[in-house]
Design a protein around this motif. Sequence first.
Motif, PDB file in Angstrom:
ATOM      1  N   THR A 182      35.249  44.136  47.166  1.00 33.12           N
ATOM      2  CA  THR A 182      36.493  43.592  46.627  1.00 33.12           C
ATOM      3  C   THR A 182      37.705  44.237  47.283  1.00 33.12           C
ATOM      4  OG1 THR A 182      35.473  43.084  44.487  1.00 33.12           O
ATOM      5  CG2 THR A 182      37.876  43.347  44.524  1.00 33.12           C
ATOM      6  N   ARG A 218      38.295  42.745  50.721  1.00 34.72           N
ATOM      7  CA  ARG A 218      38.901  41.413  50.698  1.00 34.72           C
ATOM      8  C   ARG A 218      40.393  41.474  50.389  1.00 34.72           C
ATOM      9  NH1 ARG A 218      35.545  36.790  49.987  1.00 34.72           N
ATOM     10  NH2 ARG A 218      33.332  37.277  50.201  1.00 34.72           N
ATOM     11  N   MET A 222      40.123  39.204  38.204  1.00 33.25           N
ATOM     12  CA  MET A 222      39.839  40.516  38.767  1.00 33.25           C
ATOM     13  C   MET A 222      41.116  41.161  39.291  1.00 33.25           C
ATOM     14  SD  MET A 222      38.007  43.066  39.612  1.00 33.25           S
ATOM     15  CE  MET A 222      36.342  42.516  39.242  1.00 33.25           C
ATOM     16  N   SER A 280      42.415  36.019  49.379  1.00 34.80           N
ATOM     17  CA  SER A 280      41.412  37.088  49.422  1.00 34.80           C
ATOM     18  C   SER A 280      40.017  36.645  49.005  1.00 34.80           C
ATOM     19  CB  SER A 280      41.849  38.239  48.503  1.00 34.80           C
ATOM     20  OG  SER A 280      41.872  37.818  47.138  1.00 34.80           O
ATOM     21  N   VAL A 314      39.177  36.799  45.937  1.00 33.17           N
ATOM     22  CA  VAL A 314      38.952  37.585  44.722  1.00 33.17           C
ATOM     23  C   VAL A 314      39.588  36.828  43.558  1.00 33.17           C
ATOM     24  CG1 VAL A 314      39.413  39.779  43.556  1.00 33.17           C
ATOM     25  CG2 VAL A 314      38.932  39.743  46.007  1.00 33.17           C
ATOM     26  N   SER A 315      38.886  36.731  42.442  1.00 30.32           N
ATOM     27  CA  SER A 315      39.376  35.928  41.328  1.00 30.32           C
ATOM     28  C   SER A 315      40.691  36.474  40.768  1.00 30.32           C
ATOM     29  CB  SER A 315      38.335  35.884  40.212  1.00 30.32           C
ATOM     30  OG  SER A 315      38.237  37.128  39.556  1.00 30.32           O
ATOM     31  N   PRO A 362      37.269  48.538  41.280  1.00 34.27           N
ATOM     32  CA  PRO A 362      36.731  47.464  42.122  1.00 34.27           C
ATOM     33  C   PRO A 362      35.709  47.976  43.120  1.00 34.27           C
ATOM     34  CG  PRO A 362      38.957  48.036  42.795  1.00 34.27           C
ATOM     35  CD  PRO A 362      38.703  48.761  41.513  1.00 34.27           C
ATOM     36  N   SER A 363      34.771  47.107  43.461  1.00 35.68           N
ATOM     37  CA  SER A 363      33.748  47.455  44.447  1.00 35.68           C
ATOM     38  C   SER A 363      34.368  47.549  45.829  1.00 35.68           C
ATOM     39  CB  SER A 363      32.642  46.398  44.464  1.00 35.68           C
ATOM     40  OG  SER A 363      33.144  45.173  44.994  1.00 35.68           O
TER      41      SER A 363
END
Length: 208
Positions: free
Chosen positions: A59, A62, A44, A38, A40-41, A55-56
Motif C-alpha cells: 500500500t 502504491r 484505506m 494509486s 488504494v481504496s 499500511p502494508s
Amino acid sequence: MTDTGGDRVGAVTSAVARQVRDLRAARGWSFEELAGRSGVSKGMLVQIEGARTNPSVGTLCRVADAFGVNIAHLLEPAEEHTVKITPAAEVPLLWQGEHGGTGHLLSGLGEPDLVELWDWRMAPGETHRSLDHPRGTREVLHVLDGAVVVRVDGQDHPVRAGETIEFHADREHGYRNDTDQPTRLMMVTVTPSGEWDRRTRSRRPRQE
C-alpha cells in the motif's frame, strides 16, 4: 506494516499520515483522485491520513508511486541533509514474514530518480510477493547469506550467497526461501521520478 512495539510504530504511522495529508493537499487532490491514481481504496486512504492503520508495504508503494516520491519520503519530513546517519534503532520495519523474516527500509533518495536501499531477512519457507512497480523500475538484489528464488514474470531464478541479480520490476515478481536455512539479502530499487497514475499507466513530472 508490522507492529513491533508502541512508540516506533506510532511514530511511523503519524509520519505517514502527515506526509500523505500534506502531499495530497499540495496537489489539490480529493481522496477519490488519490484513490484512482494509486489503486488504494478511499477508505484505506482515510484511515492512513487519520493515523488509524499501519499500511502494508504494498500500500505504501502504491501511494508513494502516485505522488512520485519514494517510501522513505512518506516516513519522515522532507529535510535537506548534507550528511545523514540513521541509527539502527530507527530503521523502519515495513515487512515481517509469518516465520519471523523482516524487511527494513534502510534509506531512500529522491533525486534525480527514486532509490531505496532495503535489508531483507527471510526465514525458511517464507515468501514475499510484490505487484508491478511503475514502468521503468529496476531492482538489484545481492544475497549475503543463504539462497533465495526470485520469481519474475512467472519464471524462477535461484540466487545463492555471493550472487547478484538485477531485473525489471515493472511486472509481477516475488522472492521466496525454499531452503531450511535463513536468507539475508540487500536490495536496491530504482524508479524513474514522476507521478504514476495506475488508471492510465502513465507518468507525469512530480509536483514540488
